[in-house]
Design an enzyme around this catalytic site. Structure first.
Site, PDB file in Angstrom:
ATOM      1  CD  GLU A 152     -24.996   5.101  28.885  1.00 34.25           C
ATOM      2  OE1 GLU A 152     -24.287   4.638  29.796  1.00 34.25           O
ATOM      3  OE2 GLU A 152     -26.098   5.617  29.073  1.00 34.25           O
ATOM      4  CD  GLU A 157     -23.039   0.503  33.925  1.00 33.17           C
ATOM      5  OE1 GLU A 157     -22.951   0.428  32.680  1.00 33.17           O
ATOM      6  OE2 GLU A 157     -23.732   1.351  34.502  1.00 33.17           O
ATOM      7  CD1 TRP A 204     -33.784  11.786  32.398  1.00 35.20           C
ATOM      8  CD2 TRP A 204     -33.080   9.907  31.410  1.00 35.20           C
ATOM      9  NE1 TRP A 204     -33.841  10.781  33.324  1.00 35.20           N
ATOM     10  CE2 TRP A 204     -33.400   9.634  32.750  1.00 35.20           C
ATOM     11  CE3 TRP A 204     -32.604   8.885  30.581  1.00 35.20           C
ATOM     12  CZ2 TRP A 204     -33.284   8.354  33.299  1.00 35.20           C
ATOM     13  CZ3 TRP A 204     -32.476   7.626  31.116  1.00 35.20           C
ATOM     14  CH2 TRP A 204     -32.817   7.354  32.464  1.00 35.20           C
ATOM     15  CG  HIS A 260     -27.520   9.780  31.921  1.00 36.03           C
ATOM     16  ND1 HIS A 260     -28.777   9.785  31.403  1.00 36.03           N
ATOM     17  CD2 HIS A 260     -27.142   8.480  31.946  1.00 36.03           C
ATOM     18  CE1 HIS A 260     -29.171   8.550  31.148  1.00 36.03           C
ATOM     19  NE2 HIS A 260     -28.176   7.730  31.461  1.00 36.03           N
ATOM     20  NE  ARG A 270     -19.986   3.708  30.534  1.00 38.89           N
ATOM     21  CZ  ARG A 270     -20.631   2.709  31.133  1.00 38.89           C
ATOM     22  NH1 ARG A 270     -20.088   1.527  31.236  1.00 38.89           N
ATOM     23  NH2 ARG A 270     -21.835   2.913  31.623  1.00 38.89           N
ATOM     24  CG  ASP A 289     -23.660   8.227  33.541  1.00 41.12           C
ATOM     25  OD1 ASP A 289     -23.436   9.117  32.690  1.00 41.12           O
ATOM     26  OD2 ASP A 289     -24.277   7.177  33.283  1.00 41.12           O
ATOM     27  CD  GLU A 339     -21.309   6.356  31.966  1.00 43.46           C
ATOM     28  OE1 GLU A 339     -21.116   5.963  33.139  1.00 43.46           O
ATOM     29  OE2 GLU A 339     -22.193   5.894  31.234  1.00 43.46           O
ATOM     30  NE  ARG A 363     -23.865   5.307  38.041  1.00 46.73           N
ATOM     31  CZ  ARG A 363     -24.911   5.420  37.212  1.00 46.73           C
ATOM     32  NH1 ARG A 363     -24.715   5.467  35.896  1.00 46.73           N
ATOM     33  NH2 ARG A 363     -26.137   5.469  37.677  1.00 46.73           N
ATOM     34  CE1 TYR A 382     -29.219   7.009  34.392  1.00 45.04           C
ATOM     35  CE2 TYR A 382     -27.314   8.124  35.336  1.00 45.04           C
ATOM     36  CZ  TYR A 382     -27.888   7.011  34.753  1.00 45.04           C
ATOM     37  OH  TYR A 382     -27.126   5.894  34.559  1.00 45.04           O
TER      38      TYR A 382
HETATM   39  O1  KDG Z   1     -31.347   2.472  29.090  1.00 45.22           O
HETATM   40  C1  KDG Z   1     -30.587   3.537  29.537  1.00 45.22           C
HETATM   41  C2  KDG Z   1     -29.549   3.035  30.509  1.00 45.22           C
HETATM   42  O2  KDG Z   1     -28.823   2.001  29.921  1.00 45.22           O
HETATM   43  C3  KDG Z   1     -28.615   4.097  30.975  1.00 45.22           C
HETATM   44  O3  KDG Z   1     -29.335   5.151  31.540  1.00 45.22           O
HETATM   45  C4  KDG Z   1     -27.654   3.527  32.016  1.00 45.22           C
HETATM   46  O4  KDG Z   1     -26.261   5.447  31.794  1.00 45.22           O
HETATM   47  C5  KDG Z   1     -26.415   4.310  32.162  1.00 45.22           C
HETATM   48  C6  KDG Z   1     -25.261   3.632  32.773  1.00 45.22           C
HETATM   49  O5  KDG Z   1     -24.195   4.224  32.759  1.00 45.22           O
HETATM   50  O6  KDG Z   1     -25.424   2.518  33.246  1.00 45.22           O
HETATM   51 MG    MG Z   2     -24.182   5.903  31.546  1.00 44.07          MG
END
Ligand code: KDG
Ligand code: MG
Length: 412
Positions: free
Chosen positions: A272, A349, A412, A222, A293, A220, A246, A147, A159
């Protein structure tokens, strides 16, 4: 066999973890991960106040019935706190069942469909040279899929970038990188989507030029883009052949992904922060994503994850189970057993846990040459050392948050 005890163990070796330990009257134990990063104690209260009293005296072999009872009898369905608590029970009961059978858990899920589970790691850098060093270091550790996250010119801290992400803002403390730093108060980061969209294609161009076309690369987003911004990013990354993009949008609005999909062939991974199959219904049926995810830990456990992934398989959608360090070794082991067994596995992951975490949780799963394997010990293959856990008390932990330059709070 009956459930004799259920204890909730909170420990903070490198970060906070919440673990449910179920013990049967004939001495078998099962572990389940209930860690919900930044909201850990809500799950502790849910388990101790509302779930543990319902388990005592019950037959641990009745996993599906217990799951349905906890889900339906609560009346208030779904949500990350509820589903993390139910997940811990589900995984602990699978651990017990597999130990009672004398088999590693993956055997009860259908047996191995592959020899090992391809894992991806997190490389990052505030700029390209630092990113290249990080990619090289991951390749040296054996990772075969990476990643890629970088800083964006003009943004202080974002992030996923290790050297930016020291959550020392409010505390003066500095932790090693993880994607979800802990701090006594939420750390403020800054964000500018246009700057990010301009910068990111040049990062992937540089990475492909340096590391070649073969290496699977992931990224990602995010949750920070609108659908049209996500569509634009997916399109601009197409020349660099990503394994996936992602969380390109905050996907509560599943239909928004129709727009993204119309514009790009970059594969999409989402989920996620999802908790149930209902969060995926449109995404799966309309084939708006390529990878699921969810974490076993946040989606109610192995039983519902297997159902979601079997459903996804009908649409040629594959797994990409969430596995950052806020998933404990217990949650990771559960994921790796499932990954090994299902047919539609995609990728896992995997960020390595720190030494203190490994002191608390002894694990049978291994990482060799880019592939994870759950090991052959009966059950999940993870033990928790209660004395070691006791050395690391809970620490207040908040995730960071974003503000735009004008002060507006952003995803975020
Ligand atoms: O607690 C938040 C995390 O699990 C997250 O920010 C991690 O986005 C993430 C990832 O893809 O691992
Ligand atoms: Mg993620």
């Amino acid at each position: 066999m009956k459930i004799d005890r259920a204890e909730v163990i909170v420990t903070s070796p490198d970060r906070n973890f919440v673990t449910l330990k179920i013990t049967t009257d004939d001495g078998l134990t099962g572990l389940g991960d209930a860690t919900l990063n930044g909201r850990e104690l809500a799950v502790v209260a849910y388990l101790t106040e509302h779930v543990v009293p319902l388990l005592i005296g019950k037959d641990p072999h009745r996993i599906e019935d217990t799951w349905q009872f906890l889900y339906r009898s609560a009346y208030w369905r779904r949500g990350p706190v509820t589903m993390a608590a139910i997940a811990a029970v589900d995984v602990a009961l699978w651990d017990i069942k597999a130990k009672a059978a004398g088999m590693p858990l993956y055997q009860l899920l259908g047996g191995a469909s592959r020899e090992g589970v391809l894992a991806y790691g997190h490389a990052s850098g505030k700029d390209i040279p630092e990113l290249f060093d990080s990619i090289r270091s991951h390749l040296d550790q054996g990772y075969r899929a990476i990643r890629v996250q970088t800083g964006v010119p003009g943004l202080k801290s974002i992030y996923g970038v290790a050297s930016n992400a020291a959550a020392e803002g409010n505390t003066g403390r500095r932790y090693d990188y993880d994607p979800a730093q802990r701090a006594d108060l939420p750390v403020e980061e800054d964000w500018d989507t246009r700057a990010y969209l301009r910068h990111l294609p040049s990062v992937f161009e540089a990475v492909r030029a340096e590391f070649g076309p073969e290496l699977p690369l992931l990224h990602d987003g995010h949750h920070r883009m609108t659908p049209i911004q996500a569509a634009k990013l997916g399109k601009s990354l197409e020349p660099y052949d990503l394994f996936w993009l992602e969380d390109c949008t905050p996907a509560e609005n599943q239909k928004a992904l129709r727009l993204v999909r119309q514009h790009t062939t970059t594969p999409l991974a989402i989920g996620e922060v999802f908790n149930t199959v209902w969060d995926y219904q449109t995404l799966i049926e309309e084939q708006l994503i390529d990878y699921v995810r969810s974490a076993v830990t946040h989606t109610g456990g192995i039983s519902p994850m297997k159902k979601i992934l079997d459903y996804a398989a009908q649409y040629q959608i594959r797994s990409g189970i969430h596995g950052p360090t806020d998933i404990s070794p217990v949650g990771m082991a559960a994921a790796v057993h499932l990954d090994l067994a299902i047919h539609n596995f995609g990728i896992q992951e995997y960020m390595k846990h720190g030494e203190m975490t490994n002191e608390v949780f002894q694990q049978s799963f291994t990482f060799n040459d880019g592939y994870l394997h759950p090991g052959e010990r009966p059950g999940l293959g993870v033990d928790l050392d209660v004395d070691a856990a006791g050395k690391y008390p809970y620490q207040t932990a908040y995730l960071p948050f974003n503000r735009l330059h004008d002060g507006t709070v952003h995803d975020w």
